[in-house]
Motif scaffolding. Sequence first.
Motif: not given
Length: 477
Positions: A143, A168-169, A173, A330, A333, A337, A367
């Motif tokens: 990131t 966004y993450f 998720t 991508t 994330d 998840r 997070s």
Amino acid sequence: MITFIGALILLLLGYALYSKFVERVFVINDANPTPAYTKRDNFDFVPMSWWKGSLIQLLNIAGLGPIYGAILGALYGPVAFIWIVIGCIFAGAVHDYFSGMLSMRHNGEQYPSVVGRYLGKNVQRFISVVSLVLMILVAAAFTAGPAQLIAQLTPLSFVAALLLIFGYFVLATVLPVNRIIGKIYPVFGAILLFMAFSIGAALLFSDRTIPNLTLSNLHPGDLPIWPLLMVTISCGAISGFHCTQSPIIARTMKKESDGRKIFYGAMITEGVIALIWAAAGMTFFNGTLGLQEALAAGGPSGVVNEISTTLLGTLGGILAILGVIILPITTGDTALRSSRMILSESLGKFWSMEGKGKVLLITLAVSVPALFLATIDYTFLWRYVGWTNQLVATVMLWTATIYLLKNKKLHWISGIPAMFMTAVVCTYIFYAPEGLGLPYGLSAAIGLSLTAAVLAWYIFQIIKHSRKTTEYHHDAA
């Protein structure tokens, strides 16, 4: 040039031939209902087509890994081609196939739970912590770079870009897998493939000569090939991060025969991408010394940008920017998840809370530390990703080996690469600066001694399961 083309052919043959052999050893049955149907919740468990699953799996496991790692591995010279081909066919793709298929066979279980079934609860507890640490480190490390580039190209500050990415993450998720990931990942996966194949074609038709195989160590810093190359090039050969991602797609498979295309196939594709970028790195800058100078000047991102812009023009520059920003995001994330899924599964026996509230709380729990770590030095983070990543891969290979032993199947297909990776991680942690930093000879001696102890355990497991088979036949008679 001949070595590069031969390596590409071998990777394709590996998929065409060895993947079918591995599938026969595992034994698939499309009559078995998959978790996508038996546990369908339209959140994590939802059927998706194999081609979409393959592209999502590719982007989950790849990102910038097979680009940056391959470029750094190219410092060792064409010997990197050997590791990519052998590692990918016989270790990485086998690792990915079993991690996905065992998860699917056990109702979409996460990696630590699958480990616990075959290696015991103590190993499960240990690997749960290691896996969570790995994914948080990956999310943080993947990131910081995009946030810095966004800050350079837009009015946003680094912190604002970081918060935007993590926003966004969280969204990716907590939403159903087919809401964001299932829609945009196939597109981004196609961009990753187009970028790599365009670079490969430009190399083949340029006046630059891709070096042929030599077993010499061409690293300008004279760093040893073993075990450093096996940790430097992980994505594209074998990577433990992949087994934490495979359950995401295992929960979406429509039938068991899709597993070979999704898991083994995505790994081979990643190997092709790594091969292309390794060739580009050692060719474009006229050797490993020139590559080292380019890396010192602009880092892997600068190298990718220079190669892409020079070989592909304006299109290459756009692809490079898209790659450096989108691809690591991508990866981050889906790392979070998977973290959320592992933590949810681990806490399931102790926490009765269900629904969106639990999902959001667990997402924030993984997070926040990732966000904090993203603010510190990227190179510091990345040093610790490498060994942790390969340790996770080694444990997954041993999990597959014990599964095969228990089911009286050909355990060598995972046992041999498991032994090799055991030697790699045992030696690396004693030699590497982020480990104990011991002299190379001493590190190799200790690492091989530990590997010998693991080999003794492996032989004991073979004898134990052979006796069980003999006792079973004796009792049956």
